[in-house]
Design an enzyme around this catalytic site. Structure first.
Site, mmCIF file in Angstrom:
data_model
loop_
_atom_site.group_PDB
_atom_site.id
_atom_site.type_symbol
_atom_site.label_atom_id
_atom_site.label_comp_id
_atom_site.label_asym_id
_atom_site.label_seq_id
_atom_site.Cartn_x
_atom_site.Cartn_y
_atom_site.Cartn_z
ATOM 1 C CG MET A 1 35.546 41.177 41.420
ATOM 2 S SD MET A 1 36.950 40.022 41.406
ATOM 3 C CE MET A 1 38.296 41.160 41.127
ATOM 4 C CB SER B 1 36.844 46.004 47.384
ATOM 5 O OG SER B 1 37.742 46.952 47.908
ATOM 6 C CB SER B 2 40.103 44.177 43.371
ATOM 7 O OG SER B 2 39.511 42.898 43.597
ATOM 8 N NE ARG B 3 38.259 48.880 36.966
ATOM 9 C CZ ARG B 3 37.736 50.028 36.529
ATOM 10 N NH1 ARG B 3 37.652 51.075 37.348
ATOM 11 N NH2 ARG B 3 37.288 50.141 35.306
#
Length: 218
Positions: free
Chosen positions: A90, A177-179
């Site tokens: 993301m 921001s990440s996943r």
């Protein structure tokens, strides 16, 4: 009416307060800086309504973003077996609210402190600060891992063991921001590939039509 994730309120209100304070104090173009930050916070923490497909055999994406990888791995900590892992990255421009990929009961939620490497790196999946949630579903146990990135410093899981989730229901958020990594039974048929863009609660990422509650093909 536009809806915003409740976790964003401190950021939004802080940015608004800074904008007002700068405007009252300076009354010049510098006010545009906190005002721009306010607009970004409103955009980032947006939480749009989604229409989730009514398909019992489908596994729906838990996050907005881009498919980083689709691989077969041995998940040692929770599921303790071979599974299919799908990783979704993301960016700061994506909606960061996470949604349940299918109906199920929350069996466990575990926060593991860690580093804050860039979320798109393979090593970030296990080394970064993360929250792992195991769901018991009719198609077998599913693991969801919210992974913080280099900018994101906190993932939020809104549910607890014993809670039930409906497919497409909001269950958490990761700030900036990440996943999200999702681990599915090996018999699941993945229908996305690396580079595909997906929407939480909307995009079908796999099918489990022929998967038993034990996670095996039938």
């Amino acid at each position: 009416m536009v809806k915003f994730a409740p976790e964003g309120r401190p950021f939004i209100l802080g940015a608004v307060a800074a904008t007002v304070a700068v405007f009252i104090t300076l009354k010049n173009w510098i006010t545009a800086i906190p005002f721009a930050i306010t607009l970004f916070m409103l955009y980032f923490f947006r939480d749009p309504e989604r229409v989730t497909p009514t398909d019992g055999g489908a596994v729906i994406s838990p996050a907005d973003g881009k498919i980083l990888l689709v691989i077969e791995v041995k998940e040692e900590e929770f599921l303790k077996k071979d599974v299919r892992k799908i990783s979704i990255f993301m960016s700061p421009l994506n909606v960061h609210v996470n949604r349940a990929p299918c109906d199920g009961e929350v069996m466990s939620v575990k926060h593991t402190p860690g580093s804050f490497k860039k979320a798109f790196l393979d090593e970030a999946s296990l080394k970064n600060d993360n929250i792992a949630m195991v769901m018991k579903t009719k198609k077998g146990d599913i693991l969801l891992r919210q992974v913080a990135g280099s900018i994101a410093r906190r993932a939020v899981c809104r549910v607890r063991p014993g809670d039930t989730l409906k497919q497409g229901q909001r269950y958490g958020i990761i700030k900036f921001s990440s996943r999200v990594d999702i681990y599915l039974p090996l018999a699941a048929k993945v229908v996305v590939k690396q580079g595909d863009k997906v929407l939480a609660g909307v995009t079908v990422i796999a099918r489990c039509d022929d998967v038993s509650p034990e996670g095996e093909g039938v």
